[in-house]
Design an enzyme around this catalytic site. Structure first.
Site, short mmCIF file in Angstrom:
data_model
loop_
_atom_site.label_atom_id
_atom_site.label_comp_id
_atom_site.label_asym_id
_atom_site.label_seq_id
_atom_site.Cartn_x
_atom_site.Cartn_y
_atom_site.Cartn_z
CG HIS A 135 -96.68 8.14 -16.30
ND1 HIS A 135 -97.76 7.32 -16.36
CD2 HIS A 135 -95.60 7.38 -16.65
CE1 HIS A 135 -97.38 6.12 -16.74
NE2 HIS A 135 -96.07 6.13 -16.92
CG HIS A 144 -90.84 9.70 3.82
ND1 HIS A 144 -90.07 9.59 4.95
CD2 HIS A 144 -89.98 10.09 2.84
CE1 HIS A 144 -88.81 9.90 4.67
NE2 HIS A 144 -88.73 10.20 3.38
C1 LIG Z 1 -88.39 -2.26 6.91
C2 LIG Z 1 -88.03 -1.49 8.17
C3 LIG Z 1 -89.08 -0.42 8.45
C4 LIG Z 1 -87.98 -2.48 9.31
O1 LIG Z 1 -87.56 -1.83 10.47
P1 LIG Z 1 -87.68 -2.58 11.89
O2 LIG Z 1 -89.10 -2.95 12.14
O3 LIG Z 1 -87.00 -1.71 12.90
O4 LIG Z 1 -86.91 -3.92 11.62
P2 LIG Z 1 -85.50 -4.45 12.22
O5 LIG Z 1 -84.41 -3.48 11.96
O6 LIG Z 1 -85.78 -4.89 13.63
O7 LIG Z 1 -85.23 -5.73 11.32
C5 LIG Z 1 -86.01 -6.91 11.41
C6 LIG Z 1 -85.39 -7.92 10.45
O8 LIG Z 1 -85.67 -7.50 9.10
C7 LIG Z 1 -84.42 -7.30 8.38
N1 LIG Z 1 -84.60 -6.08 7.57
C8 LIG Z 1 -84.83 -4.83 8.00
N2 LIG Z 1 -85.00 -4.00 6.98
C9 LIG Z 1 -84.88 -4.76 5.86
C10 LIG Z 1 -84.97 -4.45 4.49
N3 LIG Z 1 -85.21 -3.19 4.07
N4 LIG Z 1 -84.82 -5.45 3.61
C11 LIG Z 1 -84.57 -6.72 4.03
N5 LIG Z 1 -84.50 -7.07 5.34
C12 LIG Z 1 -84.64 -6.09 6.24
C13 LIG Z 1 -83.36 -7.12 9.46
O9 LIG Z 1 -82.10 -7.46 8.99
C14 LIG Z 1 -83.87 -8.04 10.54
O10 LIG Z 1 -83.56 -9.37 10.17
P3 LIG Z 1 -83.23 -10.50 11.28
O11 LIG Z 1 -84.48 -10.63 12.10
O12 LIG Z 1 -82.90 -11.70 10.47
O13 LIG Z 1 -82.07 -9.97 12.07
C15 LIG Z 1 -86.64 -0.75 8.04
O14 LIG Z 1 -85.55 -1.64 8.13
C16 LIG Z 1 -86.53 0.04 6.75
O15 LIG Z 1 -86.20 -0.48 5.67
N6 LIG Z 1 -86.82 1.37 6.89
C17 LIG Z 1 -86.68 2.33 5.85
C18 LIG Z 1 -85.47 3.24 6.18
C19 LIG Z 1 -85.29 4.33 5.17
O16 LIG Z 1 -85.51 4.17 3.99
N7 LIG Z 1 -84.93 5.49 5.67
C20 LIG Z 1 -84.81 6.65 4.83
C21 LIG Z 1 -85.28 7.84 5.62
S1 LIG Z 1 -85.03 9.34 4.75
#
Ligand SMILES: CC(C)(COP(=O)(O)OP(=O)(O)OC[C@H]1O[C@@H](n2cnc3c(N)ncnc32)[C@H](O)[C@@H]1OP(=O)(O)O)[C@@H](O)C(=O)NCCC(=O)NCCS
Length: 207
Positions: A135, A144
């Site tokens: 709410h 998104h």
């Molecule tokens: C947060 C996010 C945007 C970061 O993406 P990114 O910039 O490409 O980051 P990376 O994959 O390079 O990860 C960087 C570091 O953060 C960590 N990390 C990434 N996502 C994380 C999360 N959600 N929670 C905790 N740690 C996370 C990785 O393990 C990595 O750690 P390291 O440096 O120790 O190896 C992405 O991981 C995420 O959560 N995206 C949302 C995906 C989603 O919900 N998709 C649904 C679509 S319908």
């Protein structure tokens, strides 16, 4: 014949097409700038690019942008709006949307999502599968809310915010424009515009 055009032959677009068919749209046609290299999106045809869609707008009763990237979805939505496309929202029949909530033009709400009273979901926003928008939340234009994410009451997401899958946002929190909440994060404090937060409790990632 109810014929829907979706711009963006993506996986996200497939979920929109599927929801649209279940809502009674009789035909779904995709457009994508990768056409003519890309001619199919799953079972659906891809018949042209953005320009071809704009030239054929009168063939469709509704148009929606099926692009997951918030910035590109916003740009394409605005382009189609200027071309006077009939931008429609697609709300899966199993989603529960309060009659006291509003969902903007070109927004999509997928299966089992819940949008509770007095929530406002902006134009071109995505409320993905199983997400909960409690709410009084405001989901900004082209934001998104990913699958199974939960926004507690009165949360405000700015334009183009991305809340990752299974993240939770505490009540009354604001996430500023372009902010990103990582998958599974537990957000207990406001998030600055453009910041990425991750973890439990969520912390801002060092730039
Ligand atoms: C947060 C996010 C945007 C970061 O993406 P990114 O910039 O490409 O980051 P990376 O994959 O390079 O990860 C960087 C570091 O953060 C960590 N990390 C990434 N996502 C994380 C999360 N959600 N929670 C905790 N740690 C996370 C990785 O393990 C990595 O750690 P390291 O440096 O120790 O190896 C992405 O991981 C995420 O959560 N995206 C949302 C995906 C989603 O919900 N998709 C649904 C679509 S319908």
């Amino acid at each position: 014949m109810k014929h829907l055009a979706i711009l963006g032959a993506s996986g996200h677009g497939k979920v929109i097409a599927d929801a649209a068919e279940q809502l009674g749209w009789q035909q779904v046609t995709f457009f994508d700038d990768a056409w003519p290299q890309v001619k199919k999106n799953g079972p659906w045809d891809v018949q042209g690019d953005t320009e071809s869609l704009i030239a054929r707008l009168s063939d469709f009763e509704g148009v929606v942008v099926g692009i997951g990237n918030n910035r590109i979805r916003s740009e394409k939505h605005r382009l189609l709006s200027v071309a006077e496309a009939n931008l429609v929202s697609i709300i899966h029949p199993s989603a529960i949307v309060s009659p006291h909530a509003s969902v903007g033009f070109g927004a999509v709400v997928f299966a089992n999502a819940v949008i509770n009273p007095c929530a406002v979901v902006g134009a071109g926003a995505i409320v993905n599968t199983g997400a909960i928008v409690e709410h009084d939340c405001v989901v900004g234009d082209f934001a998104h809310v990913s699958p199974n994410a939960v926004l507690a009451g009165g949360v405000t997401l700015g334009e183009e915010v991305w809340v990752g899958a299974c993240a939770s946002v505490r009540q009354l929190i604001s996430v500023g424009r372009d902010g990103i909440v990582g998958m599974g994060a537990v957000v207990t404090k406001d998030v600055e515009s453009g910041a990425t937060v991750m973890g439990n409790p969520a912390r801002t990632r060092n730039q």
